[in-house]
Design an enzyme around this catalytic site. Structure first.
Site, PDB file in Angstrom:
ATOM      1  N   HIS A 147       0.847  -1.194   0.000  1.00  0.00           N
ATOM      2  CA  HIS A 147       0.000   0.000   0.000  1.00  0.00           C
ATOM      3  C   HIS A 147       0.879   1.240   0.000  1.00  0.00           C
ATOM      4  O   HIS A 147       1.928   1.248   0.634  1.00  0.00           O
ATOM      5  CB  HIS A 147      -0.917   0.020   1.231  1.00  0.00           C
ATOM      6  CG  HIS A 147      -2.112   0.884   1.046  1.00  0.00           C
ATOM      7  ND1 HIS A 147      -2.053   2.251   1.183  1.00  0.00           N
ATOM      8  CD2 HIS A 147      -3.381   0.581   0.693  1.00  0.00           C
ATOM      9  CE1 HIS A 147      -3.253   2.745   0.942  1.00  0.00           C
ATOM     10  NE2 HIS A 147      -4.075   1.772   0.641  1.00  0.00           N
TER      11      HIS A 147
ATOM     12  N   ASP B 234      -7.814  -5.410   0.167  1.00  0.00           N
ATOM     13  CA  ASP B 234      -8.312  -6.365  -0.830  1.00  0.00           C
ATOM     14  C   ASP B 234      -7.962  -7.810  -0.526  1.00  0.00           C
ATOM     15  O   ASP B 234      -8.422  -8.718  -1.207  1.00  0.00           O
ATOM     16  CB  ASP B 234      -7.754  -5.988  -2.213  1.00  0.00           C
ATOM     17  CG  ASP B 234      -8.413  -4.714  -2.720  1.00  0.00           C
ATOM     18  OD1 ASP B 234      -7.714  -3.811  -3.177  1.00  0.00           O
ATOM     19  OD2 ASP B 234      -9.657  -4.617  -2.612  1.00  0.00           O
TER      20      ASP B 234
HETATM   21  C1  SDX Z   1      -6.370  -0.228  -2.964  1.00  0.00           C
HETATM   22  O1  SDX Z   1      -4.520   4.291  -2.276  1.00  0.00           O
HETATM   23  C2  SDX Z   1      -5.473   3.710  -1.631  1.00  0.00           C
HETATM   24  O2  SDX Z   1      -5.867   4.095  -0.571  1.00  0.00           O
HETATM   25  C3  SDX Z   1      -6.059   2.501  -2.334  1.00  0.00           C
HETATM   26  C4  SDX Z   1      -7.048   1.684  -1.505  1.00  0.00           C
HETATM   27  C5  SDX Z   1      -8.323   2.458  -1.228  1.00  0.00           C
HETATM   28  O3  SDX Z   1      -8.993   2.162  -0.236  1.00  0.00           O
HETATM   29  O4  SDX Z   1      -8.708   3.292  -2.125  1.00  0.00           O
HETATM   30  O5  SDX Z   1      -6.440   1.310  -0.274  1.00  0.00           O
HETATM   31  C6  SDX Z   1      -7.495   0.425  -2.261  1.00  0.00           C
HETATM   32  O6  SDX Z   1      -6.109   0.114  -4.093  1.00  0.00           O
HETATM   33  C7  SDX Z   1      -5.527  -1.243  -2.245  1.00  0.00           C
HETATM   34  C8  SDX Z   1      -4.347  -1.748  -3.110  1.00  0.00           C
HETATM   35  C9  SDX Z   1      -4.884  -2.897  -4.001  1.00  0.00           C
HETATM   36  N1  SDX Z   1      -3.837  -3.289  -4.972  1.00  0.00           N
HETATM   37  C10 SDX Z   1      -3.122  -4.422  -4.838  1.00  0.00           C
HETATM   38  O7  SDX Z   1      -3.232  -5.194  -3.888  1.00  0.00           O
HETATM   39  C11 SDX Z   1      -2.163  -4.703  -5.988  1.00  0.00           C
HETATM   40  C12 SDX Z   1      -0.817  -5.149  -5.435  1.00  0.00           C
HETATM   41  N2  SDX Z   1      -0.188  -4.010  -4.718  1.00  0.00           N
HETATM   42  C13 SDX Z   1       0.790  -3.249  -5.443  1.00  0.00           C
HETATM   43  O8  SDX Z   1       0.572  -3.109  -6.811  1.00  0.00           O
HETATM   44  C14 SDX Z   1       1.246  -1.980  -4.697  1.00  0.00           C
HETATM   45  O9  SDX Z   1       1.509  -2.344  -3.413  1.00  0.00           O
HETATM   46  C15 SDX Z   1       0.348  -0.751  -4.693  1.00  0.00           C
HETATM   47  C16 SDX Z   1      -0.074  -0.360  -6.046  1.00  0.00           C
HETATM   48  C17 SDX Z   1      -0.843  -1.002  -3.841  1.00  0.00           C
HETATM   49  C18 SDX Z   1       1.162   0.389  -4.076  1.00  0.00           C
HETATM   50  O10 SDX Z   1       2.212   0.593  -4.915  1.00  0.00           O
HETATM   51  P1  SDX Z   1       3.328   1.717  -4.683  1.00  0.00           P
HETATM   52  O11 SDX Z   1       3.107   2.428  -3.406  1.00  0.00           O
HETATM   53  O12 SDX Z   1       3.424   2.517  -5.927  1.00  0.00           O
HETATM   54  O13 SDX Z   1       4.618   0.868  -4.464  1.00  0.00           O
HETATM   55  P2  SDX Z   1       5.572   0.405  -5.643  1.00  0.00           P
HETATM   56  O14 SDX Z   1       4.787  -0.311  -6.714  1.00  0.00           O
HETATM   57  O15 SDX Z   1       6.411   1.564  -6.032  1.00  0.00           O
HETATM   58  O16 SDX Z   1       6.463  -0.691  -4.912  1.00  0.00           O
HETATM   59  C19 SDX Z   1       7.503  -0.297  -3.995  1.00  0.00           C
HETATM   60  C20 SDX Z   1       8.327  -1.546  -3.760  1.00  0.00           C
HETATM   61  C21 SDX Z   1       8.754  -2.222  -5.077  1.00  0.00           C
HETATM   62  O17 SDX Z   1       9.923  -2.964  -4.807  1.00  0.00           O
HETATM   63  P3  SDX Z   1      11.341  -2.394  -5.347  1.00  0.00           P
HETATM   64  O18 SDX Z   1      11.233  -2.262  -6.853  1.00  0.00           O
HETATM   65  O19 SDX Z   1      11.517  -1.039  -4.648  1.00  0.00           O
HETATM   66  O20 SDX Z   1      12.338  -3.431  -4.911  1.00  0.00           O
HETATM   67  O21 SDX Z   1       7.516  -2.526  -3.086  1.00  0.00           O
HETATM   68  C22 SDX Z   1       7.324  -3.650  -3.937  1.00  0.00           C
HETATM   69  C23 SDX Z   1       7.641  -3.195  -5.354  1.00  0.00           C
HETATM   70  O22 SDX Z   1       8.042  -4.294  -6.149  1.00  0.00           O
HETATM   71  N3  SDX Z   1       5.921  -4.026  -3.829  1.00  0.00           N
HETATM   72  C24 SDX Z   1       5.482  -5.273  -3.903  1.00  0.00           C
HETATM   73  C25 SDX Z   1       4.098  -5.191  -3.756  1.00  0.00           C
HETATM   74  N4  SDX Z   1       3.739  -3.917  -3.623  1.00  0.00           N
HETATM   75  C26 SDX Z   1       4.867  -3.199  -3.670  1.00  0.00           C
HETATM   76  N5  SDX Z   1       6.150  -6.453  -4.066  1.00  0.00           N
HETATM   77  C27 SDX Z   1       5.373  -7.562  -4.100  1.00  0.00           C
HETATM   78  N6  SDX Z   1       4.014  -7.560  -3.967  1.00  0.00           N
HETATM   79  C28 SDX Z   1       3.370  -6.400  -3.794  1.00  0.00           C
HETATM   80  N7  SDX Z   1       2.021  -6.409  -3.671  1.00  0.00           N
END
Ligand code: SDX
Length: 418
Positions: A293, A347
């Site tokens: 998140h 989620d």
């Molecule tokens: C919702 O914003 C909100 O409030 C949203 C929400 C709401 O109520 O409206 O809370 C609802 O959207 C919840 C999120 C649902 N989405 C998912 O579950 C999809 C999986 N999650 C990711 O795609 C991610 O965590 C996000 C999109 C939720 C957040 O992404 P960020 O903050 O842009 O983080 P990032 O993609 O830049 O990742 C930072 C690091 C990376 O590693 P490095 O490249 O730095 O080594 O964290 C890692 C990412 O690879 N990472 C994950 C991960 N999420 C981040 N690695 C593995 N699995 C994950 N789920």
């Protein structure tokens, strides 16, 4: 409670130091107010003042208008919470009764919209059907009187009342059946479940769905709410605002993840397959759906409550083996990803609750949308209260100025240029 963000001054001087990985740019041209710092995804950049919802991502705390989410999920109703979010205070007994009656009276949807849905392909995703039908409401209520409190109240009531009816209607229509008319004598959540099945739901099932709607109602400036505020800032109608937000919520990185979590659990199949699956996922840098998140660096407080609701359902209606797989995945993934601040989000468990309620998988995100209409409308009203059209700047990375060339003078760029 988070400190009041220092508003970026007109000079565009960003008070905080550039975030790591950001690209400081030379001072903007004198007639622009561009911030000197670019942050991908606007991470950490305040885009508005708001008094609707506060998130403490380090401690995993969430409040709606100052009220802790746990108290609202345990003691309030979705319509009472909707009233709180949109008008800023808990309603009196009379205000709540009037609001509930208004919503009940406006649940029906024009036959024209139902007939329009009959032209949608049955294979279409319900979020696309919802976005189209939400936008179509603007055709029926096209008068834009944003400075008329009565118009604003009517739009709020219509959207809160009709969105569930439209989600349920498409579900029936795509099965080749006529939509089920709403029942005025049922509560908001009970009526939605009734319109899906034509059976009155078990009171516990209705209560748990109502609590899920509260949990999903609002979450500060997430992508779909930001989309709503940008759309609202152009002074278009509230139906276009909600349609814009629905389209944004549909993405798998946002509201679409709840559906993908179950697909992921199905793919893992059993508890003993969790670790090998996770090893492969991490090795291939695959995002674990339902994890991570932008704000929370601990377990999403909504996931904690949803897990309890899931267990209540399983205790009453029978266990779901996928819950064991989910819990095993949480334990192993937190061990590996927790140090990076990656934990279950809202989620991760919501899909298991909806599946136990008998809701089809591709309706999980539309249910998220039903709930989030409350937050989107609260932000719509707030935006109108202190509006300035959103128009951020950019960092130009294109070509420097150049002259147009006639066809015969254009040298191919590289061999076999298209
Ligand atoms: C919702 O914003 C909100 O409030 C949203 C929400 C709401 O109520 O409206 O809370 C609802 O959207 C919840 C999120 C649902 N989405 C998912 O579950 C999809 C999986 N999650 C990711 O795609 C991610 O965590 C996000 C999109 C939720 C957040 O992404 P960020 O903050 O842009 O983080 P990032 O993609 O830049 O990742 C930072 C690091 C990376 O590693 P490095 O490249 O730095 O080594 O964290 C890692 C990412 O690879 N990472 C994950 C991960 N999420 C981040 N690695 C593995 N699995 C994950 N789920």
């Amino acid at each position: 409670m988070a400190a009041e963000p220092t508003p970026a001054k007109k000079t565009g001087v960003d008070p905080s130091p550039p975030a790591p990985g950001s690209t400081p740019i030379p001072t903007a041209s004198p007639n622009a107010f561009a911030s000197p710092v670019f942050r991908p995804g606007l991470e950490g950049v305040p885009a508005t003042h708001s008094s609707i919802c506060d998130i403490d991502g380090l401690r995993g705390l969430l409040t709606y208008r100052g009220y802790p989410l746990e108290q609202l999920a345990n003691q309030s109703s979705f319509l009472e919470t909707t009233y709180l979010l949109i008008w800023g205070e808990l309603p009196t007994i009379f205000q709540l009764r009037d609001f509930e009656q208004e919503v009940q009276m406006h649940r029906r949807v024009s036959f024209r919209i139902r007939d329009m849905m009959k032209c949608f392909p049955a294979s279409g995703h319900p979020m696309d059907a919802l976005q189209a039908s939400a936008a179509s409401l603007g055709l029926f209520y096209s008068r834009r009187a944003l400075n008329d409190p009565q118009y604003v109240t009517e739009a709020v009531v219509r959207l809160i009342a009709k969105i569930p009816t439209m989600v349920a209607a498409f579900q029936l229509i795509r099965k080749g059946q006529d939509p089920i008319q709403p029942r005025d004598d049922l509560s908001y959540a009970a009526n939605f479940l009734y319109m899906l099945t034509e059976r009155e739901p078990d009171p516990l099932a209705a209560r748990i769905l109502d609590a899920c709607l509260i949990l999903h109602a609002e979450h500060s400036l997430n992508a779909s709410t930001f989309s709503a505020r940008v759309t609202a800032s152009t002074l278009t109608d509230p139906y276009a605002v909600v349609a814009s937000a629905v389209g944004t919520l549909a993405g798998p990185l946002h509201g679409g993840a709840n559906e993908d979590v179950l697909d992921m659990l199905d793919q893992i199949g059993s508890e003993d397959q969790v670790e090998p699956w996770l090893d492969r996922a991490i090795a291939s840098k695959q995002k674990i759906m339902g994890f991570g998140h932008r704000e929370y660096k601990v377990k999403d407080p909504r996931a904690v409550i949803l897990q309890r609701l899931a267990e209540d359902l399983f205790n009453r209606f029978g266990h779901d083996q996928m819950y064991d797989v989910a819990r095993r995945l949480e334990a192993v993934a937190v061990d590996r990803l927790g140090p990076k601040g990656i934990y279950p989000n809202v989620d991760f468990y919501s899909g298991l609750v909806y599946r136990k309620l008998g809701i089809p998988r591709d309706l999980f995100t539309p249910i998220f949308a039903i709930a989030r209409v409350a937050g989107w409308l609260a932000h719509w009203r707030e935006q109108l209260g202190a509006n300035r059209i959103y128009r951020p700047s950019q960092i130009y990375t294109g070509s420097s100025p150049r002259d147009w060339q006639p066809l015969e003078a254009r040298a191919p760029i590289g061999a076999g240029a298209a």
